[in-house]
Write a protein that holds these residues in place. Structure first.
Motif, mmCIF file in Angstrom:
data_model
loop_
_atom_site.group_PDB
_atom_site.id
_atom_site.type_symbol
_atom_site.label_atom_id
_atom_site.label_comp_id
_atom_site.label_asym_id
_atom_site.label_seq_id
_atom_site.Cartn_x
_atom_site.Cartn_y
_atom_site.Cartn_z
ATOM 1 N N ILE A 264 -7.260 -3.791 -6.743
ATOM 2 C CA ILE A 264 -6.657 -4.780 -5.842
ATOM 3 C C ILE A 264 -5.988 -5.912 -6.628
ATOM 4 O O ILE A 264 -4.969 -6.456 -6.189
ATOM 5 C CB ILE A 264 -7.666 -5.333 -4.812
ATOM 6 C CG1 ILE A 264 -8.826 -6.073 -5.481
ATOM 7 C CG2 ILE A 264 -8.165 -4.211 -3.917
ATOM 8 C CD1 ILE A 264 -9.766 -6.751 -4.487
ATOM 9 N N ARG B 130 -2.646 -4.421 -7.710
ATOM 10 C CA ARG B 130 -1.676 -4.380 -6.611
ATOM 11 C C ARG B 130 -1.176 -5.780 -6.268
ATOM 12 O O ARG B 130 -0.025 -5.959 -5.852
ATOM 13 C CB ARG B 130 -2.312 -3.714 -5.387
ATOM 14 C CG ARG B 130 -2.675 -2.249 -5.620
ATOM 15 C CD ARG B 130 -3.317 -1.619 -4.398
ATOM 16 N NE ARG B 130 -2.337 -1.417 -3.340
ATOM 17 C CZ ARG B 130 -2.658 -1.004 -2.111
ATOM 18 N NH1 ARG B 130 -3.928 -0.784 -1.803
ATOM 19 N NH2 ARG B 130 -1.719 -0.827 -1.210
ATOM 20 N N ILE C 42 -0.246 0.448 -11.961
ATOM 21 C CA ILE C 42 -0.019 -0.223 -10.674
ATOM 22 C C ILE C 42 0.440 -1.662 -10.888
ATOM 23 O O ILE C 42 1.335 -2.159 -10.192
ATOM 24 C CB ILE C 42 -1.292 -0.187 -9.815
ATOM 25 C CG1 ILE C 42 -1.684 1.261 -9.492
ATOM 26 C CG2 ILE C 42 -1.113 -0.999 -8.536
ATOM 27 C CD1 ILE C 42 -0.642 2.027 -8.691
ATOM 28 N N HIS D 244 -0.328 5.547 -6.853
ATOM 29 C CA HIS D 244 -0.370 4.642 -5.700
ATOM 30 C C HIS D 244 -1.352 5.146 -4.642
ATOM 31 O O HIS D 244 -2.098 4.364 -4.046
ATOM 32 C CB HIS D 244 1.028 4.489 -5.113
ATOM 33 C CG HIS D 244 1.939 3.634 -5.934
ATOM 34 N ND1 HIS D 244 1.737 2.281 -6.111
ATOM 35 C CD2 HIS D 244 3.066 3.952 -6.651
ATOM 36 C CE1 HIS D 244 2.696 1.785 -6.883
ATOM 37 N NE2 HIS D 244 3.505 2.781 -7.231
ATOM 38 N N ALA D 245 -1.351 6.464 -4.419
ATOM 39 C CA ALA D 245 -2.269 7.036 -3.431
ATOM 40 C C ALA D 245 -3.719 6.850 -3.864
ATOM 41 O O ALA D 245 -4.587 6.517 -3.047
ATOM 42 C CB ALA D 245 -1.954 8.517 -3.223
ATOM 43 N N ARG D 246 -3.967 7.053 -5.146
ATOM 44 C CA ARG D 246 -5.336 6.893 -5.646
ATOM 45 C C ARG D 246 -5.776 5.437 -5.547
ATOM 46 O O ARG D 246 -6.922 5.142 -5.193
ATOM 47 C CB ARG D 246 -5.414 7.371 -7.093
ATOM 48 C CG ARG D 246 -6.834 7.356 -7.645
ATOM 49 C CD ARG D 246 -6.908 7.975 -9.006
ATOM 50 N NE ARG D 246 -8.206 7.686 -9.620
ATOM 51 C CZ ARG D 246 -8.374 7.280 -10.865
ATOM 52 N NH1 ARG D 246 -7.323 7.104 -11.648
ATOM 53 N NH2 ARG D 246 -9.571 7.047 -11.338
ATOM 54 N N ALA D 247 -4.879 4.511 -5.858
ATOM 55 C CA ALA D 247 -5.212 3.091 -5.771
ATOM 56 C C ALA D 247 -5.559 2.701 -4.336
ATOM 57 O O ALA D 247 -6.533 1.977 -4.091
ATOM 58 C CB ALA D 247 -4.055 2.246 -6.281
ATOM 59 N N ARG D 248 -4.773 3.191 -3.390
ATOM 60 C CA ARG D 248 -5.068 2.897 -1.976
ATOM 61 C C ARG D 248 -6.413 3.471 -1.568
ATOM 62 O O ARG D 248 -7.187 2.831 -0.840
ATOM 63 C CB ARG D 248 -3.953 3.465 -1.087
ATOM 64 C CG ARG D 248 -2.628 2.710 -1.179
ATOM 65 C CD ARG D 248 -1.690 3.128 -0.063
ATOM 66 N NE ARG D 248 -1.318 4.539 -0.168
ATOM 67 C CZ ARG D 248 -0.256 4.987 -0.823
ATOM 68 N NH1 ARG D 248 0.542 4.132 -1.465
ATOM 69 N NH2 ARG D 248 0.028 6.278 -0.855
ATOM 70 N N SER D 249 -6.714 4.665 -2.054
ATOM 71 C CA SER D 249 -7.978 5.321 -1.700
ATOM 72 C C SER D 249 -9.174 4.556 -2.264
ATOM 73 O O SER D 249 -10.187 4.364 -1.580
ATOM 74 C CB SER D 249 -7.969 6.763 -2.223
ATOM 75 O OG SER D 249 -9.217 7.384 -2.031
ATOM 76 N N ALA E 288 -9.364 1.333 -3.036
ATOM 77 C CA ALA E 288 -9.529 0.072 -2.319
ATOM 78 C C ALA E 288 -10.093 0.303 -0.917
ATOM 79 O O ALA E 288 -10.985 -0.426 -0.465
ATOM 80 C CB ALA E 288 -8.189 -0.656 -2.239
ATOM 81 N N ALA E 289 -9.594 1.323 -0.239
ATOM 82 C CA ALA E 289 -10.055 1.599 1.119
ATOM 83 C C ALA E 289 -11.526 1.984 1.151
ATOM 84 O O ALA E 289 -12.252 1.631 2.086
ATOM 85 C CB ALA E 289 -9.206 2.706 1.734
ATOM 86 N N SER F 67 -8.762 -5.251 -0.098
ATOM 87 C CA SER F 67 -7.318 -5.101 -0.232
ATOM 88 C C SER F 67 -6.758 -6.188 -1.132
ATOM 89 O O SER F 67 -7.411 -7.210 -1.405
ATOM 90 C CB SER F 67 -6.636 -5.180 1.137
ATOM 91 O OG SER F 67 -6.606 -6.515 1.602
#
Length: 375
Positions: free
Chosen positions: A239, A242, A272, A350-355, A357-358, A363
């Motif tokens: 986070i 990002r 990122i 980017h997909a891994r980073a979102r995963s 954090a989620a 965030s």
């Protein structure tokens, strides 16, 4: 009895087979992205694993018969393990191209920024030696990790020279302090992912008047005694990465990240965030463990945007902690640094980073953006 039938040779061959299987296992396990500390911890000793693979390769070449089918299997497997470990650690040697340019020797002093980052170890009481290090280096900014109230009482002796401070003394090995000669504005202390694990955020002003966004971190490591998984550490790094990506201000992120420079998580952070690692092409600058020369890896880091070039990077002498301190001198030189390139992010990154954090329900919106306009 012929050579192939000697029982000691058969035993030796079996030992080499078992050692090769073990090396293969510890090489492949980190490819599994499971956050358990047993898996993630194997990312740390890559230098030792590379040395082990090289020794095993030599043993196989000398002790196994070249006409045996076993040799044709074990040698390529061990060689592949060695190459895989080298793939991760070679960028942190002088054999690699430098990611950050050297600063010009005539760079104006008002554009320079020096930061001393040190995990002091809460139980360490050798403050006198540490304060002498700080005085000798005379950094613009001092960042301490694991500093409790006792350490704060000692560090406050620096305040006449470093009047701007952020203080969060804790007894849980996650206390943090920042002392600065330069003004710190919009400063805040946050607990981004875990209660009791702070981070600090501010915008500092150089003598030139330029403003720099700074973030000081110390996420909890994956370990059997603290967090059994790396998920919390990974989420904090993601986070922050990002949040700083694309910042209009120059950015510096430093601290004990409890992750090695060559891990996939640190690579993801660099990709990122777009920040650069001055270690790349220069050396490992291993900061932990200070007491065991053969068990050392780079845990303390400083990353920065391409607005900076590097004047110097040094690991300082021991001062009683289990970490060495890291001293970094940067020069704000946006024109000279404009063509510096770091790790380029992919869609998968980017997909891994979102995963990540989620999974922790956090965030980038919770990370302060000092010095930048608010929406």
């Amino acid at each position: 009895m012929c050579y192939a039938e000697r029982p000691e040779i058969a035993t030796l061959s079996m030992m080499i087979v078992l050692a090769t299987l073990l090396l293969l296992l510890v090489t492949l396990l980190p490819l599994w992205r499971h956050p358990h500390w047993l898996v993630r911890g194997l990312e740390f000793p890559r230098l030792l694993l590379a040395a082990a693979a090289l020794l095993l390769l030599l043993a196989q070449s000398l002790l196994l018969r070249p006409d045996q089918a076993l040799s044709w299997v074990l040698l390529p497997v061990t060689g592949a393990c060695l190459l895989w470990q080298l793939r991760w650690i070679l960028p942190y040697t002088p054999l690699w191209k430098r990611e950050v340019k050297a600063a010009r020797s005539d760079a104006p002093e008002e554009h320079r920024l020096s930061i001393l980052t040190a995990n002091v170890l809460t139980t360490n009481r050798n403050a006198h030696t540490f304060l002498k290090l700080v005085q000798d280096c005379a950094p613009d900014v001092l960042v301490t990790l694991e500093s409790d109230q006792w350490w704060q009482d000692q560090l406050d002796a620096l305040q006449p020279a470093m009047p701007h401070a952020l203080k969060c003394p804790l007894d849980n090995f996650y206390g943090m302090h920042v002392y600065s000669r330069l003004p710190l504005d919009e400063a805040s202390i946050e607990f981004l992912v875990e209660d009791g694990v702070p981070s600090m955020h501010a915008v500092l002003t150089l003598p030139s008047g330029d403003r720099v966004r700074v973030h000081f971190l110390h996420p909890a490591p994956p370990s059997p005694t603290e967090n059994p998984h790396s998920a919390e550490r990974d989420a904090e790094l993601v986070i922050v990465a990002r949040s700083v990506a694309g910042s209009p201000l120059p950015v510096v992120v430093t601290g004990d990240l409890n992750d090695v420079a060559w891990s996939p998580t640190t690579r993801l952070f660099r990709a990122i965030s777009g920040l650069l690692d001055p270690r790349v092409g220069r050396g490992m600058f291993n900061t932990f463990h200070a007491r065991y020369p053969f068990l050392r890896w780079p845990l303390d880091h400083l990353f920065h945007s391409d607005d900076f070039t590097l004047r110097s990077l040094r690991r300082l002498p021991p001062f009683g902690s289990d970490h060495f301190a890291l001293f970094t001198e940067l020069v704000l030189a946006p024109v000279r640094g404009a063509d510096q390139d770091g790790v380029k992010p992919t869609g998968e990154d980017h997909a891994r980073a979102r995963s990540i954090a989620a999974a922790q329900q956090v965030s980038a919106a919770s990370v302060p953006t000092p010095g930048e306009p608010t929406a």
